[in-house]
Design a protein around this motif. Structure first.
Motif, PDB file in Angstrom:
ATOM      1  N   UNK A 122       0.809  -1.225   0.000  1.00 10.45           N
ATOM      2  CA  UNK A 122       0.000   0.000   0.000  1.00 10.45           C
ATOM      3  C   UNK A 122       0.842   1.274   0.000  1.00 10.45           C
ATOM      4  N   UNK A 123       1.953   1.257   0.731  1.00  4.06           N
ATOM      5  CA  UNK A 123       2.824   2.426   0.779  1.00  4.06           C
ATOM      6  C   UNK A 123       3.420   2.750  -0.577  1.00  4.06           C
ATOM      7  N   UNK A 124       3.928   1.700  -1.263  1.00  3.22           N
ATOM      8  CA  UNK A 124       4.491   1.918  -2.603  1.00  3.22           C
ATOM      9  C   UNK A 124       3.396   2.345  -3.571  1.00  3.22           C
ATOM     10  N   UNK A 125       2.190   1.811  -3.408  1.00  2.00           N
ATOM     11  CA  UNK A 125       1.059   2.214  -4.244  1.00  2.00           C
ATOM     12  C   UNK A 125       0.802   3.715  -4.103  1.00  2.00           C
ATOM     13  N   UNK A 126       0.780   4.189  -2.860  1.00  2.68           N
ATOM     14  CA  UNK A 126       0.546   5.611  -2.604  1.00  2.68           C
ATOM     15  C   UNK A 126       1.681   6.468  -3.166  1.00  2.68           C
ATOM     16  N   UNK A 127       2.905   6.069  -2.888  1.00  2.00           N
ATOM     17  CA  UNK A 127       4.087   6.843  -3.272  1.00  2.00           C
ATOM     18  C   UNK A 127       4.221   6.928  -4.797  1.00  2.00           C
ATOM     19  N   UNK A 128       4.110   5.773  -5.467  1.00  2.00           N
ATOM     20  CA  UNK A 128       4.241   5.748  -6.925  1.00  2.00           C
ATOM     21  C   UNK A 128       3.028   6.382  -7.588  1.00  2.00           C
ATOM     22  N   UNK A 129       1.842   6.080  -7.079  1.00  2.00           N
ATOM     23  CA  UNK A 129       0.633   6.622  -7.677  1.00  2.00           C
ATOM     24  C   UNK A 129       0.593   8.135  -7.610  1.00  2.00           C
TER      25      UNK A 129
END
Length: 343
Positions: free
Chosen positions: A136-143
């Motif tokens: 979820x963290x990478x999803x937020x950061x990349x998104x």
């Protein structure tokens, strides 16, 4: 040495929203706590398991997707944090802590290591490797950073804003100097968004009979960036309220009650008139930036510049209820199951 291996079994393919009865907690059979010689595998004790909305898609008999369906009669699987107990793989030793895909059971034999990460222990809670520092963290950061191309001073809307992804998106946007409003489904979550997560404002979409009017109230000047976790009526209302050259990151569609019979979107014409860029994405598209993400977000957390909210359930017995609660918004923050204490 042997141990009983309790498991959460997937009973069969579903249509519509998951129910607790779609999963069954089984006592499991007694297993040897050894990795078979010559297998190249390693045995892990699962410590934390992650409940994520994408898993609903794996409960359908649908194979034209980026990830295959669960196997009926077998334990479901998802992201977990685990401790290596025994290993036939030279790269993983007993005592190593790892995060990656594992079974919903007390012990799992891991054969595939491509997306498995070793965890370096520090002051950040282990379970955060399933949320803030995990998928979820990478999803937020990349998104937010890669898909939304944000600029200081822009107006940002985040749906499901207190969830595993949304809470980080909003905080990253605030740190960049954006104006951020979050939508969520309860007054408790609205208070968290305003008072703990630092959003400029927030609203309970369940109390808004007209979402278009609500967005005009919170964004009289329009929306530059919409980070969409829900689809449906909120996406339709956002399309009408976007500014010229706005960006929409399509991350999730949790409002869709039945993925096999989806509802249509009515306001797509705005993509043309307002020259909006609307893009779906997966965090796995951005694994190349994981080291930068880990360094940036760990640093922000350690400096106290971001916070992260978890909803922790205890024991595998609680897993079906915890997972199903995602789809009614029962969780407050990132939903995690603690299977065993790390000693």
């Amino acid at each position: 040495m042997e141990a009983e291996n309790k498991q959460v079994i997937f009973k069969g393919f579903i249509e519509g929203t998951p129910k607790e009865t779609d999963l069954q907690v089984m006592p499991g059979i007694s297993i040897k706590l050894k990795a078979p010689k010559g297998s190249g595998a390693f045995l892990v004790k699962n410590l934390y398991l992650s409940c994520d909305p994408y898993m609903r898609g794996r409960m359908r008999d649908f194979r034209d997707s980026y990830i295959p369906p669960f196997v009926p009669g077998q334990p479901i699987e998802g992201f977990g944090v685990s401790e290596v107990v025994d290993s036939d793989n030279p790269n993983f030793k007993p005592g190593d802590l790892v995060s990656g895909i594992t079974g919903w059971e007390e012990y799992s034999l891991i054969h595939r290591t491509e997306q498995l990460r070793k965890i370096k222990q520090d002051d950040i809670p282990l379970s955060f490797h399933l949320g803030l520092l995990g998928m979820p963290g990478l999803t937020a950061y990349a998104g937010f950073n890669e898909v939304c191309s944000p600029k200081k001073g822009e107006y940002v809307l985040v749906s499901a804003a207190s969830g595993a992804v949304g809470q980080l998106v909003g905080q990253l946007a605030k740190l960049l100097g954006c104006y951020v409003v979050g939508s969520s489904g309860s007054s408790q979550k609205v208070n968290l968004l305003r008072n703990k997560l630092g959003f400029d404002d927030a609203f309970n979409y369940k109390e808004e009979p007209d979402l278009d009017a609500a967005l005009k109230r919170y964004f009289p000047q329009g929306i530059d960036i919409y980070f969409d976790n829900v689809g449906g009526e909120m996406l339709d209302a956002a399309l009408v309220n976007m500014r010229i050259h706005g960006r929409i990151a399509v991350c999730g569609m949790v409002s869709e009650q039945n993925l096999s019979d989806p509802r249509g979107i009515h306001n797509l014409y705005n993509l043309i008139t307002k020259r909006i860029r609307m893009q779906g994405f997966l965090q796995s598209d951005y694994l190349n930036i994981y080291p930068r993400f880990l360094e940036d977000v760990s640093s922000l957390y350690n400096q106290g510049k971001i916070v992260y909210i978890e909803d922790m359930n205890e024991g595998l017995e609680s897993a079906p209820s915890a997972f199903v609660g995602l789809f009614s918004g029962r969780n407050v923050g990132k939903q995690v199951i603690r299977v065993a204490k790390y000693e």
